[in-house]
Structure formats: structure tokens, C-alpha cells
Design a protein around this motif. Structure first.
Motif, short mmCIF file in Angstrom:
data_model
loop_
_atom_site.label_atom_id
_atom_site.label_comp_id
_atom_site.label_asym_id
_atom_site.label_seq_id
_atom_site.Cartn_x
_atom_site.Cartn_y
_atom_site.Cartn_z
N LYS A 33 38.83 26.16 -89.21
CA LYS A 33 39.81 25.10 -89.39
C LYS A 33 41.04 25.25 -88.50
N LYS A 34 41.28 26.44 -88.00
CA LYS A 34 42.43 26.65 -87.11
C LYS A 34 42.16 26.12 -85.71
N THR A 35 40.93 26.34 -85.22
CA THR A 35 40.59 25.92 -83.86
C THR A 35 39.80 24.62 -83.83
N ASN A 36 39.33 24.17 -85.01
CA ASN A 36 38.51 22.96 -85.11
C ASN A 36 37.20 23.11 -84.32
N GLN A 37 36.72 24.35 -84.19
CA GLN A 37 35.48 24.64 -83.49
C GLN A 37 34.53 25.38 -84.42
N TYR A 38 33.24 25.18 -84.18
CA TYR A 38 32.25 25.91 -84.97
C TYR A 38 32.06 27.32 -84.39
N THR A 39 31.93 28.30 -85.28
CA THR A 39 31.80 29.68 -84.83
C THR A 39 30.81 30.44 -85.71
N ARG A 40 30.26 31.50 -85.15
CA ARG A 40 29.34 32.34 -85.91
C ARG A 40 29.98 33.64 -86.36
#
Length: 380
Positions: free
Chosen positions: A31-38
Motif C-alpha cells: 500500500k505504500k508503493t502501490n505495487q505488487y510484491t512477493r
């Protein structure tokens, strides 16, 4: 929604310590970067080879802390599976709202070409100046924000060396690019409200449109011109209303003749990218000269610099003293057609205008009480 699994993993570092991190599959939204991460690195470390009891105790404590975070994340992911449809929709809206409006603006600009791309790019430069180097998320774009940007444009300095304030019509053009972005974003669901509809455009300032009277046109084209191609394209523009950009790229494959109907030009307008099928007079067709190969340029050898160099001298020789650019031949076509009694809707179609309001600018130039006539433009 596919359930994400989380695993506590470790990675040996060159420092002799072990880094603990969480591994998510499938990836989750940060939610901080608005990017999906693993991966989520916990910034918790273990001694690979503890040297004393103190380091051993610290390893136990740090691993317990990592286990607690792991369990918390696991519970959060489990909660996601029991969200209602409404809750999931709200979470998705929150995710979209965190997206970059500026990045989306640039993405739309990249789809443009030529002059259109340049105008969009200038608009973005001013938008970035208004943001003062910051970014803005979709959720923070409001009517008030866009109104503030409009006020900024009306007092902003030009990017040209003269440093003058932007003209009202230039500010209007840049503001319209933002409005177009707002409209597209709302249509794609990136904005929850139609902000574009709630923001008024900058009022257009009527600019001076110089044109030739039929007497001046006849005088000009009876005056020798030092450059045959400039003579031809000028005459063709006045007889058809075509822009320089469309004339310069015109190929013989776009010139057609239909038996018992006459000559047509079929082309894609460079400025608006709209497809145009336009009938032209025999006089305009004669201006083109001998037909070449299909993919050959009609006005082969045309150089824009020659137009800037030749046109002012030619006009002066004809005794026409006024500020006159090549685009004024298009203005002349419109005003002469309206003066001759052609209805404004037909003129609008012939010019390739998307909206008749654009054509109405020319009608203001015409004397409304002028006698109607069925005559049309002829330079013979």
C-alpha cells in the motif's frame, strides 16, 4: 481472488548474518508503493554462527519477533478471504486511488504524434511546474485542484525565451489536455467522479484571422512567384482549405477521380488524425500538375523554409500589405466560402472541423448583411 500464502524465509548475507523476510505467493499489494510484491524484508537479523550466549539469546528473540510478524501477516491474508464483495471493491478503489495521475497523463501524451505530442508535452511540463516537483494520486485530484491549475496557467510564463505570459488560447490548449486526461481517467474507472464535467474550460480569446478578399486573391495569383511549388500549394490551399501539414504529405494515391462526379482527396488529417474525404474543384485539381506514381508526393521537392522565404516577398510584389502566414490561405477559403453563401455546416465539413463552433469563428468576420450569392471561389 486467489488466496496468498506467506512463508518465513531467510537469506545469508556477506556480513556473516542472516536476514529474515516474508515470501508471498501470489504477490500482494504494497500500500505504500502501490505495487505488487512477493517479499517483505523484516529488517530482523540472526547471527549465522553465534559466538557467545548473548548472541544466542538475541537470535532466539529475533526469530520470535519474526514469527509474530509472520503470524500477523498470515491472519491479515486470511481476513482478506472473508471480505464481502463490497469490501473488496472498496479495497480495489483504494488501490486505484493511489495510482499516479501524472504518470497516467504522460502515458496518454505518449500516444500522440507530431505537433499534437509537442502540445501535450508542453502541457505536462507546466503541470509538473504547478506540482512543484511532487506527484499527485488519483484520489487527490479534485475540482478545486484543477481550478487552481487553471488559475496557474492564466498567469504562467511561456517556455519560450521571451518569457512572456502564456496567451489565453495557449493556456486553453494546455488546460484542455488535462481535461481530456480527466475524462479518460473517469471513463476507465480511475476517478470516482467526473471531475472534467465539473470544471469549466478557459474561455477562448478570439484571435485575429487575416484572409484575402477575392480581389486580393486574384491579384496575388496573377503576380509572378519566384517558386513554382509555393505558388501551387498556396493556390491549392485557398481553393480547398487544406492545411500545410496535409498538403506537404499528400500522395498521388490520395487523389481520386469518380466518373460523373469529379475529383476527390482522401487522406488522414495530420492535426486531428481524422479521415477526410473531400471533393475538390477542377481548378484545384489542375493546380496539382502531371500525375505521378501512387506513393509519390504530389508536391515533390517542397521545403518549408522556402515558404517562409518566398511568401512575404510574393505578397509584397502583389501589393498586399498585411501579416499573412500560409495558414491564412485556409482562413481565406473559409471566409470566401461563407461570403459566397455556402452554409456554415458544409464549410465546417470541408475544413474537417469536428465541431461547427470552430467554424463559427469565421462567420464573425463576414458582413452579415452581405448579399447572398450562388457564386463560388474562382481565380480565373
Amino acid at each position: 481472488m486467489r488466496k496468498s500464502n506467506v512463508t518465513l524465509r531467510q537469506k545469508a548475507l556477506s556480513t556473516g548474518k542472516i536476514s529474515l523476510y516474508l515470501d508471498f505467493y501470489p504477490p500482494i499489494l504494497n500500500k505504500k508503493t502501490n505495487q505488487y510484491t512477493r517479499r517483505e524484508f523484516l529488517k530482523i537479523y540472526l547471527y549465522k554462527k553465534p559466538k557467545n550466549q548473548f548472541q544466542k539469546n538475541e537470535n532466539v528473540q529475533n526469530r520470535n519477533n519474526a514469527e509474530m510478524i509472520y503470524i500477523r501477516r498470515q491472519n491479515e491474508l486470511s481476513k482478506d478471504q472473508i471480505y464481502s464483495t463490497f469490501e473488496k471493491e472498496q479495497l480495489e478503489l483504494q488501490r486505484i486511488g493511489l495510482g499516479s495521475f501524472l504518470k497516467y497523463f504522460k502515458k496518454l501524451a505518449d500516444k500522440r504524434e507530431g505537433i499534437s505530442f509537442q502540445i501535450w508535452n508542453y502541457s505536462i511540463i507546466h503541470f509538473e511546474a504547478f506540482l512543484k516537483g511532487q506527484d499527485i494520486c488519483f484520489k487527490d485530484v479534485t475540482i478545486t485542484f484543477i481550478e487552481d491549475y487553471k488559475d496557474y496557467l492564466l498567469t504562467a510564463k511561456s517556455l519560450k525565451k521571451n518569457g512572456n505570459t502564456l496567451s489565453r488560447n495557449t493556456a486553453l490548449s494546455y488546460h484542455n489536455k488535462v481535461k481530456a486526461t480527466l475524462k479518460a481517467a473517469y471513463k476507465e474507472g480511475k476517478l470516482r467522479t467526473d471531475i472534467n464535467a465539473g470544471v469549466d474550460s478557459i474561455k477562448e480569446q478570439e484571435s485575429q484571422r487575416n484572409f484575402l478578399t477575392i480581389e486580393q486573391a486574384k491579384k496575388l495569383f496573377s503576380t509572378p512567384c519566384s517558386n513554382e511549388i509555393i505558388y501551387k500549394i498556396s493556390k491549392f490551399s485557398l481553393l480547398t482549405g487544406n492545411r500545410y501539414s496535409d498538403i506537404a504529405k499528400l500522395e498521388w494515391s490520395e487523389i481520386e477521380h469518380i466518373e460523373n462526379d469529379g475529383h476527390y482527396v482522401r487522406f488522414k488529417q495530420k492535426k486531428t488524425e481524422g479521415l477526410q474525404t473531400m471533393p475538390i474543384s477542377d481548378e484545384a485539381f489542375e493546380t496539382l500538375g502531371e500525375r505521378g506514381e501512387p506513393h509519390e508526393k504530389v508536391f515533390h521537392g517542397l521545403k518549408k523554409w522556402d515558404m517562409y522565404r518566398v511568401l512575404p516577398v510574393w505578397l509584397a510584389r502583389a501589393g498586399i500589405i498585411k501579416h499573412f502566414t500560409f495558414h491564412c490561405f485556409r482562413h481565406s477559403y473559409a471566409t470566401l466560402q461563407l461570403s459566397a453563401g455556402t452554409d456554415i455546416f458544409t464549410v465546417s465539413k470541408m475544413l474537417g472541423h469536428k465541431n461547427v463552433k470552430t467554424t463559427q469563428i469565421y462567420s464573425h468576420i463576414i458582413d452579415k448583411n452581405k448579399r447572398a450569392t450562388t457564386a463560388r471561389i474562382s481565380l480565373k
